[in-house]
Write an enzyme that holds these catalytic residues in place. Structure first.
Site, PDB file in Angstrom:
ATOM      1  N   LYS A   1      -2.133  81.028  31.055  1.00  0.00           N
ATOM      2  CA  LYS A   1      -2.525  81.474  29.717  1.00  0.00           C
ATOM      3  C   LYS A   1      -1.388  81.039  28.782  1.00  0.00           C
ATOM      4  O   LYS A   1      -0.799  81.847  28.055  1.00  0.00           O
ATOM      5  CB  LYS A   1      -2.705  82.999  29.776  1.00  0.00           C
ATOM      6  CG  LYS A   1      -3.400  83.611  28.621  1.00  0.00           C
ATOM      7  CD  LYS A   1      -4.909  83.606  28.710  1.00  0.00           C
ATOM      8  CE  LYS A   1      -5.454  84.027  27.366  1.00  0.00           C
ATOM      9  NZ  LYS A   1      -6.858  83.787  27.152  1.00  0.00           N
TER      10      LYS A   1
ATOM     11  N   ASP B   1      -3.872  86.921  42.217  1.00  0.00           N
ATOM     12  CA  ASP B   1      -4.415  88.127  42.845  1.00  0.00           C
ATOM     13  C   ASP B   1      -5.880  88.306  42.421  1.00  0.00           C
ATOM     14  O   ASP B   1      -6.784  88.496  43.249  1.00  0.00           O
ATOM     15  CB  ASP B   1      -3.556  89.323  42.394  1.00  0.00           C
ATOM     16  CG  ASP B   1      -3.830  90.575  43.205  1.00  0.00           C
ATOM     17  OD1 ASP B   1      -4.675  90.523  44.119  1.00  0.00           O
ATOM     18  OD2 ASP B   1      -3.199  91.607  42.922  1.00  0.00           O
TER      19      ASP B   1
ATOM     20  N   ASP C   1      -8.980  82.366  31.599  1.00  0.00           N
ATOM     21  CA  ASP C   1     -10.278  82.988  31.261  1.00  0.00           C
ATOM     22  C   ASP C   1     -11.405  81.962  31.388  1.00  0.00           C
ATOM     23  O   ASP C   1     -12.478  82.255  31.929  1.00  0.00           O
ATOM     24  CB  ASP C   1     -10.259  83.662  29.877  1.00  0.00           C
ATOM     25  CG  ASP C   1      -9.472  82.899  28.830  1.00  0.00           C
ATOM     26  OD1 ASP C   1      -8.882  81.854  29.169  1.00  0.00           O
ATOM     27  OD2 ASP C   1      -9.461  83.325  27.664  1.00  0.00           O
TER      28      ASP C   1
END
Ligand code: NAD
Length: 360
Positions: free
Chosen positions: A191, A248, A224
């Site tokens: 990100k 994760d 995302d």
């Protein structure tokens, strides 16, 4: 050759899936000497520590361990044993293959993704500042002075730490894995558009390492967007490399693509040590019911056999698991999503052993 392997049964469903896994590993043709040690709540009761020194010493000595899941109670005063194990032994790479076996309960087809997750830093460093503590006030003051930004007085803070060292190391690991396993592409997720100095550093490291592997394609995705694309067209992905937290989350997402947590194996790897364990946790509500799917831990066992260079035993066990999945008869409840009759954990082990014997 007899392999000395450390076995941590874990808690919750851990002992049941471990027992089923040990049985199939012993029937695979490879030979083992198991050194049983403890971690988590059970270790606290028996030895007064959640991660006893004897457990770490056993793994350091044997260099290979297989582990059932361990519960981490939510809230203060108890840090994750899993995170501590990975950090103390510098098991910096978490490798989680997510592949569809024909017959697995999923709407997708031809998914074969390997998730490589950085295991030692990011938001999992355990460096945290509790609300209303003097050190948190000092941190707020430092942030105000250094950046001009205000952190609300009633805040708790967890530090996201990403280093160039760990980023380069995990990206190299992903490329080396891709090369050794004839994979074509590595996708780095981040990100970096928002977290310029942490995820930005990870992305820069990935871009620096990628040209050292001209035989492997490289691309990056904002995480995302990666989530959306994984659900829409997962077949486009090959090897994914991610910082700890995204790794994760994406591991569980990819487990869902291939049939659920019952079919998602994993390994935590360092330069000279390895712990093999399923992606799933200790699912405490199913403890002692002989109900859950042992296949993710069994498939972690297949990864361990390959690591130990027991190729034939690994193929034999993986083929037997695949045959049980394809037949769809002796499988647990999670593989029968419409509530059809299922079997228990230990019956899955019986069925896998039977398939290995039939294949001889
Ligand atoms: P979980 O993975 O234990 O379970 C979530 C749900 O997934 C379960 O309720 C169950 O429906 C399903 N599931 C999990 N394993 C399954 C299996 N083998 N077969 C069929 N269905 C299965 O996640 P959670 O409930 O969020 O975590 C429980 C505890 O486990 C927490 O304390 C967590 O910290 C810990 N945990 C440990 C590890 C580890 O030891 N490596 C990993 C993840 C979570």
């Amino acid at each position: 050759m007899v392999h000395n392997v450390t076995l941590i049964p874990g808690d919750g469903i851990g002992p049941e899936v471990s027992e089923a896994t040990i049985r199939v590993l012993e029937a695979s043709g490879a030979r083992f000497h198991w050194e049983i040690v403890y971690a988590g709540a059970e270790a606290l009761e028996k030895f007064g520590a959640v991660l006893p020194e004897a457990t770490l010493a056993s793994i350091r000595k044997n260099r290979v361990a297989i582990k059932g899941p361990v519960t981490t109670p939510i809230g203060a005063g108890f840090r994750s044993v899993n995170v501590a194990l990975r950090k103390k032994l510098d098991l910096y790479a978490c490798l989680r293959p997510c592949k569809i076996y024909p017959g697995a309960p999923t709407v997708f087809k031809n998914v074969d993704i390997v998730v490589v997750r950085e295991n030692t830093e990011d938001l999992y460093t355990g460096i945290e500042f509790e609300k209303n503590k003097p050190e948190t006030a000092r941190l707020r003051q430092l942030v105000a002075e250094a950046t001009g930004s205000e952190v609300r007085e009633d805040s708790g803070v967890s530090l996201k730490v990403i280093s160039e060292t760990a980023s380069r190391r995990i990206v190299k690991f992903a490329f080396e894995y891709a090369r050794a396993n004839k994979r074509k592409r590595v996708t780095a997720a981040h990100k970096a558009n928002i977290m310029k100095f942490s995820d930005g550093l990870f992305l820069a490291a990935a871009r620096e390492v990628a040209p050292e592997y001209p035989d492997i394609e490289f691309e990056d995705r904002i995480v995302d967007n990666l989530c959306m694309q994984l659900v829409k067209r997962p077949q486009q992905f090959d090897v994914l490399v991610l910082p700890n937290l995204y790794g994760d989350l994406i591991s569980d997402l990819c487990a869902g693509l291939v049939g659920g947590l019952g079919l998602a194996p994993g390994a935590n790897l360092g330069d000279d040590m390895a712990i093999f364990e399923a992606t799933h946790g200790s699912a405490p509500k199913y403890k002692g019911l002989n109900k859950v799917n042992p296949m993710s831990m069994m498939l972690s066992g297949v990864m361990m056999l390959r690591h130990l260079d027991e190729k034939e035993a690994a193929d034999r066990l993986e083929n037997a698991i695949a045959a049980v999945i394809a037949e769809g008869k002796d499988v647990t409840y999670d593989m029968k999503p419409n509530g059809a009759e299922s079997v228990g954990t230990s019956q899955v082990a019986d069925a896998v052993i039977k398939k290995m014997r039939e294949a001889k």
